[in-house]
Design an enzyme around this catalytic site. Structure first.
Site, PDB file in Angstrom:
ATOM      1  N   ARG A  13      40.749  51.588  46.503  1.00  0.00           N
ATOM      2  CA  ARG A  13      40.621  51.468  45.054  1.00  0.00           C
ATOM      3  C   ARG A  13      40.843  50.004  44.718  1.00  0.00           C
ATOM      4  NH1 ARG A  13      44.817  49.246  44.980  1.00  0.00           N
ATOM      5  NH2 ARG A  13      44.788  49.372  42.724  1.00  0.00           N
ATOM      6  N   GLY A  14      40.745  49.689  43.417  1.00  0.00           N
ATOM      7  CA  GLY A  14      40.788  48.282  43.025  1.00  0.00           C
ATOM      8  C   GLY A  14      39.355  47.774  42.982  1.00  0.00           C
ATOM      9  N   GLN A  69      50.244  53.333  41.135  1.00  0.00           N
ATOM     10  CA  GLN A  69      49.809  52.228  42.011  1.00  0.00           C
ATOM     11  C   GLN A  69      50.849  51.113  42.082  1.00  0.00           C
ATOM     12  OE1 GLN A  69      47.831  53.740  39.779  1.00  0.00           O
ATOM     13  NE2 GLN A  69      45.680  53.649  40.327  1.00  0.00           N
ATOM     14  N   ASP A 116      39.134  45.494  35.841  1.00  0.00           N
ATOM     15  CA  ASP A 116      38.016  46.226  36.449  1.00  0.00           C
ATOM     16  C   ASP A 116      36.674  45.798  35.874  1.00  0.00           C
ATOM     17  OD1 ASP A 116      40.506  48.056  36.672  1.00  0.00           O
ATOM     18  OD2 ASP A 116      39.101  48.625  38.254  1.00  0.00           O
TER      19      ASP A 116
HETATM   20  C1  LIG Z   1      42.068  43.182  41.651  1.00  0.00           C
HETATM   21  S1  LIG Z   1      42.068  44.784  41.189  1.00  0.00           S
HETATM   22  C2  LIG Z   1      41.878  44.901  39.449  1.00  0.00           C
HETATM   23  C3  LIG Z   1      41.851  46.303  38.998  1.00  0.00           C
HETATM   24  O1  LIG Z   1      40.916  47.010  39.751  1.00  0.00           O
HETATM   25  C4  LIG Z   1      43.230  46.962  39.081  1.00  0.00           C
HETATM   26  O2  LIG Z   1      44.105  46.276  38.227  1.00  0.00           O
HETATM   27  C5  LIG Z   1      43.112  48.400  38.683  1.00  0.00           C
HETATM   28  O3  LIG Z   1      43.178  48.738  37.521  1.00  0.00           O
HETATM   29  C6  LIG Z   1      42.829  49.358  39.767  1.00  0.00           C
HETATM   30  O4  LIG Z   1      42.636  50.662  39.324  1.00  0.00           O
HETATM   31  P1  LIG Z   1      42.407  51.823  40.380  1.00  0.00           P
HETATM   32  O5  LIG Z   1      42.193  53.033  39.517  1.00  0.00           O
HETATM   33  O6  LIG Z   1      43.631  51.899  41.223  1.00  0.00           O
HETATM   34  O7  LIG Z   1      41.168  51.477  41.162  1.00  0.00           O
END
Ligand SMILES: CSC[C@@H](O)[C@@H](O)C(=O)COP(=O)(O)O
Length: 369
Positions: free
Chosen positions: A53-54, A203, A244
């Protein structure tokens, strides 16, 4: 980054030269599990079910997914199908579409016989580029931390609050929001990080805290609702989060709860920075609240939590009545007016159309067209 003295990235090509190995983040911080994924369906599941994820890492994983498909069938139809299959896995992070477009644009122009090799090469390049982008973000963000440190008494740490995980686990290596922190540590600037737990999937508690502990960064885990209180009491010098999707006008979409942190920061004159590589900018949208699709995830993520029990087993427990339905919007949008600056690989931009276009004149015109 290092885990017990061994350097890891979050994703790499498997020994067989066709599949990918990736850290299955669902088990952290309790277990470091590496999975090998060798099919498009496997890649789609890994993204949708958040083994990875991320935003940046989702993009890189998808790029490898395209390569895996090209090794099986390099036709135009297979290319379009894999684009569709992977694109629908997670709707908010724009890096997914960016990476899929980059792969398709390149591969379409090539004869079928050359596509698989070119796809693996480009996926590896996107992964390497991500590492370099994050290093540069770290160098620019370091300058902000230096300035805050200069106003502190000797030895007093710069207190940074972060939300969700925009660390190395969200990217290929280094992370976006965490890269300036690692750079500050390397320079000997004392830092201390407040880690928001980041409900519902935690997270922060599970991933960012694990990263901070692994790298020896002084940190404190706090519940999501503590940020406003900490800021009112002068305990936070700056906020750094990831994103994102950031619009051409500088609105920032990030993990649910980010907006509330930005409001509290504004009310308390705490600088609120967002760290992002340029593939996270969506030049085709301007108003983040109206235009960015917000992923709605299963209510089970709210009603059930994962943890390790006293016997050492990792399992899930229910925290709300069976009959209570749960809503789970996964992201929110922080309007540009609440953002102090966007830390990019090319420097720090004001969160505005002008600020972004000045740093990325090439991309602003081409991608908006
Ligand atoms: C460098 S990662 C930036 C974002 O992707 C992060 O802050 C985030 O919100 C991730 O969300 P996730 O739902 O865990 O994928």
């Amino acid at each position: 980054m290092k885990v017990a003295d061994k350097h890891y990235r979050t994703i790499w090509l498997s020994k067989d030269g066709r599949s990918v190995d990736l850290i299955d983040q669902r088990w952290l911080p309790h277990e470091l599990r590496v999975e090998t994924v060798g099919t498009v369906e496997g890649v789609a599941t890994a993204i949708r079910d958040m083994w990875v994820r991320g935003a940046p890492l989702i993009g890189v994983t998808a790029a490898y997914g395209v390569a895996i498909r090209m090794a099986e069938d390099p036709s135009d139809k297979a290319l379009d199908d894999v684009w569709e299959t992977l694109h629908e896995t997670r709707p908010t992070a724009i890096n997914l579409r960016w990476a899929l477009d980059a792969m398709r644009d390149l591969l379409r122009k090539l004869p079928e016989a050359e596509r698989a090799a070119a796809a693996y090469a480009r996926a590896a390049e996107i992964a390497d580029e991500d590492v370099e982008l994050n290093r540069s973000i770290g160098r620019h963000g370091l300058e902000i931390i230096r300035q805050i440190a200069a106003r502190k008494k000797p030895g007093e740490p710069v207190n940074i609050l972060t939300h969700c995980n925009a660390g190395w686990l969200a990217t290929v290596d280094y992370g976006t929001a965490t890269s300036p922190i690692y750079h500050a540590m390397e320079e000997g600037i004392p830092v201390h990080v407040y880690v928001d737990e980041t409900r519902p999937r935690n997270q922060g508690a599970q991933l960012t805290a694990w990263e901070m502990a692994g790298h020896g960064v002084p940190h404190t885990l706090v519940v999501d609702n503590a940020g406003g209180h900490l800021m009112q009491h002068g305990m936070v010098d700056m906020v750094i989060v990831g994103t994102d999707r950031t619009t051409a006008d500088g609105d920032v979409c990030n993990k649910i709860g980010t907006y509330l942190k930005a409001l509290a920061a504004k009310d308390n004159d705490v600088p609120f920075y967002v760290a992002l590589p340029s593939p996270t900018i969506d030049w085709t949208v301007r108003d983040g609240v109206k235009e960015i699709p917000i992923e709605e995830r299963s209510g089970d993520e709210v009603s059930l939590v994962w943890g390790k029990d006293e016997a050492g087993a990792v399992r899930q427990v229910r925290i709300s009545p069976e009959a209570t339905p749960a809503g789970n919007p996964a992201f929110d949008v922080t309007p540009a007016r609440l953002v102090t600056g966007l830390i990019t690989e090319r420097g720090i931009a004001t969160a505005s159309a002008d600020g972004l276009a000045k740093l990325f004149p090439d991309r602003a015109k081409a991608d908006a067209a």
